[in-house]
Scaffold this motif. Structure first.
Motif, PDB file in Angstrom:
ATOM      1  N   GLN A 221       0.819  -1.213   0.000  1.00  0.00           N
ATOM      2  CA  GLN A 221       0.000   0.000   0.000  1.00  0.00           C
ATOM      3  C   GLN A 221       0.856   1.267   0.000  1.00  0.00           C
ATOM      4  OE1 GLN A 221      -2.227  -0.631   3.622  1.00  0.00           O
ATOM      5  NE2 GLN A 221      -3.903  -1.687   2.572  1.00  0.00           N
ATOM      6  N   PHE A 222       1.980   1.212   0.742  1.00  0.00           N
ATOM      7  CA  PHE A 222       2.784   2.412   0.970  1.00  0.00           C
ATOM      8  C   PHE A 222       4.204   2.210   0.417  1.00  0.00           C
ATOM      9  CE2 PHE A 222       0.131   2.359   5.047  1.00  0.00           C
ATOM     10  CZ  PHE A 222      -0.919   3.069   4.460  1.00  0.00           C
ATOM     11  N   PRO A 223       4.539   2.852  -0.684  1.00  0.00           N
ATOM     12  CA  PRO A 223       5.873   2.655  -1.268  1.00  0.00           C
ATOM     13  C   PRO A 223       7.004   3.150  -0.377  1.00  0.00           C
ATOM     14  CG  PRO A 223       4.659   4.402  -2.404  1.00  0.00           C
ATOM     15  CD  PRO A 223       3.689   3.731  -1.513  1.00  0.00           C
ATOM     16  N   ASN A 224       6.686   4.012   0.588  1.00  0.00           N
ATOM     17  CA  ASN A 224       7.726   4.574   1.462  1.00  0.00           C
ATOM     18  C   ASN A 224       7.838   3.841   2.786  1.00  0.00           C
ATOM     19  OD1 ASN A 224       5.249   5.497   2.508  1.00  0.00           O
ATOM     20  ND2 ASN A 224       6.242   7.285   3.450  1.00  0.00           N
ATOM     21  N   LEU A 225       7.216   2.685   2.921  1.00  0.00           N
ATOM     22  CA  LEU A 225       7.172   2.025   4.227  1.00  0.00           C
ATOM     23  C   LEU A 225       8.578   1.762   4.776  1.00  0.00           C
ATOM     24  CD1 LEU A 225       5.023   0.873   6.225  1.00  0.00           C
ATOM     25  CD2 LEU A 225       5.538  -1.383   5.264  1.00  0.00           C
ATOM     26  N   GLY A 226       9.492   1.387   3.917  1.00  0.00           N
ATOM     27  CA  GLY A 226      10.838   1.090   4.366  1.00  0.00           C
ATOM     28  C   GLY A 226      11.611   2.298   4.866  1.00  0.00           C
ATOM     29  N   GLU A 227      11.134   3.499   4.575  1.00  0.00           N
ATOM     30  CA  GLU A 227      11.810   4.719   5.013  1.00  0.00           C
ATOM     31  C   GLU A 227      11.423   5.131   6.427  1.00  0.00           C
ATOM     32  OE1 GLU A 227      10.862   7.665   2.097  1.00  0.00           O
ATOM     33  OE2 GLU A 227      11.272   6.313   0.427  1.00  0.00           O
ATOM     34  N   LEU A 228      10.359   4.512   6.984  1.00  0.00           N
ATOM     35  CA  LEU A 228       9.904   4.867   8.321  1.00  0.00           C
ATOM     36  C   LEU A 228      10.674   4.071   9.369  1.00  0.00           C
ATOM     37  CD1 LEU A 228       6.060   4.804   7.549  1.00  0.00           C
ATOM     38  CD2 LEU A 228       7.560   6.818   7.653  1.00  0.00           C
ATOM     39  N   ASP A 229      10.608   4.513  10.612  1.00  0.00           N
ATOM     40  CA  ASP A 229      11.228   3.790  11.723  1.00  0.00           C
ATOM     41  C   ASP A 229      10.679   2.367  11.737  1.00  0.00           C
ATOM     42  OD1 ASP A 229      11.527   2.620  14.318  1.00  0.00           O
ATOM     43  OD2 ASP A 229      11.913   4.588  15.171  1.00  0.00           O
ATOM     44  N   GLN A 230      11.546   1.384  11.432  1.00  0.00           N
ATOM     45  CA  GLN A 230      11.081   0.022  11.235  1.00  0.00           C
ATOM     46  C   GLN A 230      10.641  -0.645  12.542  1.00  0.00           C
ATOM     47  OE1 GLN A 230      10.891  -1.581   7.811  1.00  0.00           O
ATOM     48  NE2 GLN A 230      10.564   0.623   7.930  1.00  0.00           N
ATOM     49  N   GLU A 231      11.323  -0.356  13.622  1.00  0.00           N
ATOM     50  CA  GLU A 231      10.933  -0.959  14.900  1.00  0.00           C
ATOM     51  C   GLU A 231       9.539  -0.489  15.307  1.00  0.00           C
ATOM     52  OE1 GLU A 231      12.397  -1.361  19.579  1.00  0.00           O
ATOM     53  OE2 GLU A 231      13.534  -0.098  18.188  1.00  0.00           O
ATOM     54  N   ALA A 232       9.282   0.813  15.226  1.00  0.00           N
ATOM     55  CA  ALA A 232       7.973   1.353  15.604  1.00  0.00           C
ATOM     56  C   ALA A 232       6.897   0.888  14.629  1.00  0.00           C
ATOM     57  CB  ALA A 232       8.034   2.885  15.648  1.00  0.00           C
ATOM     58  N   THR A 233       7.238   0.829  13.352  1.00  0.00           N
ATOM     59  CA  THR A 233       6.270   0.376  12.351  1.00  0.00           C
ATOM     60  C   THR A 233       5.815  -1.046  12.645  1.00  0.00           C
ATOM     61  OG1 THR A 233       7.130   1.828  10.620  1.00  0.00           O
ATOM     62  CG2 THR A 233       5.954  -0.151   9.909  1.00  0.00           C
ATOM     63  N   ARG A 234       6.769  -1.909  12.943  1.00  0.00           N
ATOM     64  CA  ARG A 234       6.421  -3.301  13.204  1.00  0.00           C
ATOM     65  C   ARG A 234       5.651  -3.445  14.518  1.00  0.00           C
ATOM     66  NH1 ARG A 234       8.719  -6.975   9.739  1.00  0.00           N
ATOM     67  NH2 ARG A 234       8.412  -8.646  11.272  1.00  0.00           N
ATOM     68  N   LYS A 235       5.879  -2.551  15.457  1.00  0.00           N
ATOM     69  CA  LYS A 235       5.092  -2.568  16.694  1.00  0.00           C
ATOM     70  C   LYS A 235       3.626  -2.258  16.392  1.00  0.00           C
ATOM     71  CE  LYS A 235       8.672  -1.444  20.119  1.00  0.00           C
ATOM     72  NZ  LYS A 235       9.165  -0.429  21.085  1.00  0.00           N
ATOM     73  N   THR A 236       3.390  -1.263  15.559  1.00  0.00           N
ATOM     74  CA  THR A 236       2.012  -0.962  15.159  1.00  0.00           C
ATOM     75  C   THR A 236       1.363  -2.179  14.526  1.00  0.00           C
ATOM     76  OG1 THR A 236       2.474   1.393  14.802  1.00  0.00           O
ATOM     77  CG2 THR A 236       0.560   0.481  13.677  1.00  0.00           C
ATOM     78  N   LEU A 237       2.113  -2.873  13.703  1.00  0.00           N
ATOM     79  CA  LEU A 237       1.559  -4.025  13.002  1.00  0.00           C
ATOM     80  C   LEU A 237       1.364  -5.229  13.932  1.00  0.00           C
ATOM     81  CD1 LEU A 237       3.499  -3.534   9.685  1.00  0.00           C
ATOM     82  CD2 LEU A 237       1.118  -2.962  10.184  1.00  0.00           C
ATOM     83  N   LYS A 238       2.144  -5.296  15.014  1.00  0.00           N
ATOM     84  CA  LYS A 238       1.873  -6.297  16.045  1.00  0.00           C
ATOM     85  C   LYS A 238       0.556  -5.981  16.762  1.00  0.00           C
ATOM     86  CE  LYS A 238       4.976  -8.027  18.819  1.00  0.00           C
ATOM     87  NZ  LYS A 238       6.087  -8.164  19.784  1.00  0.00           N
ATOM     88  N   VAL A 239       0.295  -4.708  16.990  1.00  0.00           N
ATOM     89  CA  VAL A 239      -0.987  -4.309  17.591  1.00  0.00           C
ATOM     90  C   VAL A 239      -2.141  -4.768  16.703  1.00  0.00           C
ATOM     91  CG1 VAL A 239      -2.432  -2.355  18.287  1.00  0.00           C
ATOM     92  CG2 VAL A 239       0.019  -2.336  18.807  1.00  0.00           C
ATOM     93  N   TYR A 240      -1.997  -4.524  15.397  1.00  0.00           N
ATOM     94  CA  TYR A 240      -3.036  -4.964  14.462  1.00  0.00           C
ATOM     95  C   TYR A 240      -3.216  -6.475  14.538  1.00  0.00           C
ATOM     96  CZ  TYR A 240      -5.041  -6.784  10.188  1.00  0.00           C
ATOM     97  OH  TYR A 240      -5.805  -7.507   9.301  1.00  0.00           O
TER      98      TYR A 240
END
Length: 448
Positions: A221-240
């Protein structure tokens, strides 16, 4: 929760002193039209002339959970049979009467007068009806019956639904409060609660690889996903992942989450992206522990068949009659304007991912809220047009024009005490929402 195929009980009432062959012809046309509905019909295409015939039809009708009881008032009858049906069958009553030619001769049916007589008798027994007066082969009649049946089906399906509440609403957010007893008695909805810290600790205990599948989904969905803080991003996805698994295993139809400050402070991520994914799954999710916002979203989703966004109205322009709906980043991605940038982003205040960022696509929208303004439960409705416009604020936002001048819209909204969260979906769905509110015994307030 997908709307089920409605179940409609059908009874045709008549009296042999009228033109029976003509009445049977009308009934055959009406039944043929009803068979075009995407519904299960419980009943037979035959005129019931007396109380014994009605009593004989009752067992089949009572054996089903009906979403509607449709009484075909084919000729005039007294109200005895109708009142008996109204008392015995736990379903919304709809009566259909039929016009006839003004020939100067005898009344062959006198159908509408039968409805008039019955509606009065029913009112004296605290029963009410919807009614349709149209030809037996009227497409509009079938359309109206379909809408009323769908409303009944949605209300029946809300009965027994379970929602998840994570944490309590922030202090001072009275708009996110709710009466749990009223929610159960009015809607038939139960709420499972968990403290916010307990929930976050459960997420922390999950293996990191539960974020893998939602990460791949978000990357598409998001072409820039790899540019974001990966640890925090994956935490959000663990919440999901945690919320998705619980919804699937325990049957939760929606989720309300206390998002701030706890997820930022205790876990180091934004909850918004998790809620966005749930909304895309058609499991309505809302922030700030706004349970009535989720109830509204769930109902509006059922009414529309489409995705719903629980949002704030954050900006108004009286000069050009426009308003802006916004929330941090939890709109479902099928609401995105694909002509503009769609990307992942960080929370505007806390500077942590993961959130969705895009402008909402243009199109007709329905706005709804089961509101507790002025201390009573009501349904507030409005129609508007989402217009093509650049992203107004970071996160997910859309610029819209209400159906009435913005100044009048604001006056009504503020005077009615509307909560700061409202549910939006694409399309015109106020008629079905009005019918649902009537089924629930809830007053409707029109903002536009």
């Amino acid at each position: 929760m997908s709307a089920k195929r409605p179940c409609i009980g059908v009874v045709a009432l008549g009296r042999p002193t009228f033109d029976v062959p003509f009445a049977e012809e009308i009934l055959a046309k009406a039944w043929g039209a009803l068979e075009s509905l995407n519904a299960d019909l419980i009943g037979k295409p035959e005129l019931l002339f007396d109380a014994d015939a009605v009593l004989g039809a009752l067992p089949a009708l009572k054996a089903q959970k009906l979403d509607m009881l449709l009484l075909l008032q084919v000729t005039f009858t007294d109200a005895t049979m109708t009142v008996e049906l109204g008392k015995e069958i736990d379903a919304p009553l709809v009566m259909w009467s039929f016009p006839e030619a003004r020939t100067g001769g005898r009344l062959r049916l006198n159908s509408f007068c039968g409805v008039n007589l019955a509606s009065h008798a029913l009112s004296r027994n605290d029963l009410s009806i919807d009614y349709i007066h149209a030809d037996a082969d009227s497409p509009k009649a079938i359309e109206d019956i379909a809408l009323l049946a769908k409303a009944g089906a949605i209300v029946n399906e809300l009965q027994g639904a379970k929602l998840k509440l994570v944490g309590e609403h922030p202090d001072g957010f009275d708009a996110c409060n709710f009466n749990e007893q009223e929610l159960q008695t009015r809607f038939g909805i139960d709420v499972d609660r968990i403290g916010i810290s307990d929930f976050i600790n459960q997420v922390k205990a999950l293996p990191d690889d539960v974020a893998d599948a939602p990460y791949e989904r978000s990357k598409a969905q998001f072409p820039n996903l790899g540019e974001l803080d990966q640890e925090a991003t994956r935490k959000t996805l663990k919440v999901y992942s945690k919320l998705r698994t619980e919804a699937d295993e325990k049957g939760y139809k929606g989720v309300a989450v206390r998002c701030w400050p706890d997820f930022f402070v205790e876990y180091g991520c934004a909850a918004c992206g998790a809620l966005a994914l749930l909304n895309e799954d058609h499991t309505p999710a809302g922030c700030e522990a706004d349970m009535m916002g989720v109830v509204t979203s769930l109902t509006l989703q059922q009414a529309s068949g489409g995705s719903v966004f629980n949002t704030d109205l954050v900006d108004v322009n009286i000069e050009d009659d426009s308003i802006v709906f916004w929330h941090c980043g939890q709109a479902p991605i099928d609401m995105a304007d694909t002509d503009q940038t769609i990307q992942g982003t960080i929370h505007s205040n806390r500077k942590m991912p993961l959130l969705s960022e895009f402008a909402l696509k243009p199109g007709r929208i329905t706005m709804a809220r089961f509101s507790q303004g002025h201390g009573k439960l009501r349904l507030l409705l409005a129609g508007a047009e989402m217009i093509k416009a650049p992203l107004a604020f970071s996160g997910t936002a859309g610029t819209a024009r209400p159906d009435i001048p913005v100044k009048d819209f604001l006056d009504r909204m503020i005077n009615e005490g509307l909560e700061h969260h409202t549910a939006l979906t694409y399309g015109e769905h106020r008629p079905i929402m009005r019918a649902i509110a009537k089924r629930l015994g809830i007053e409707v307030v029109e903002l536009t």
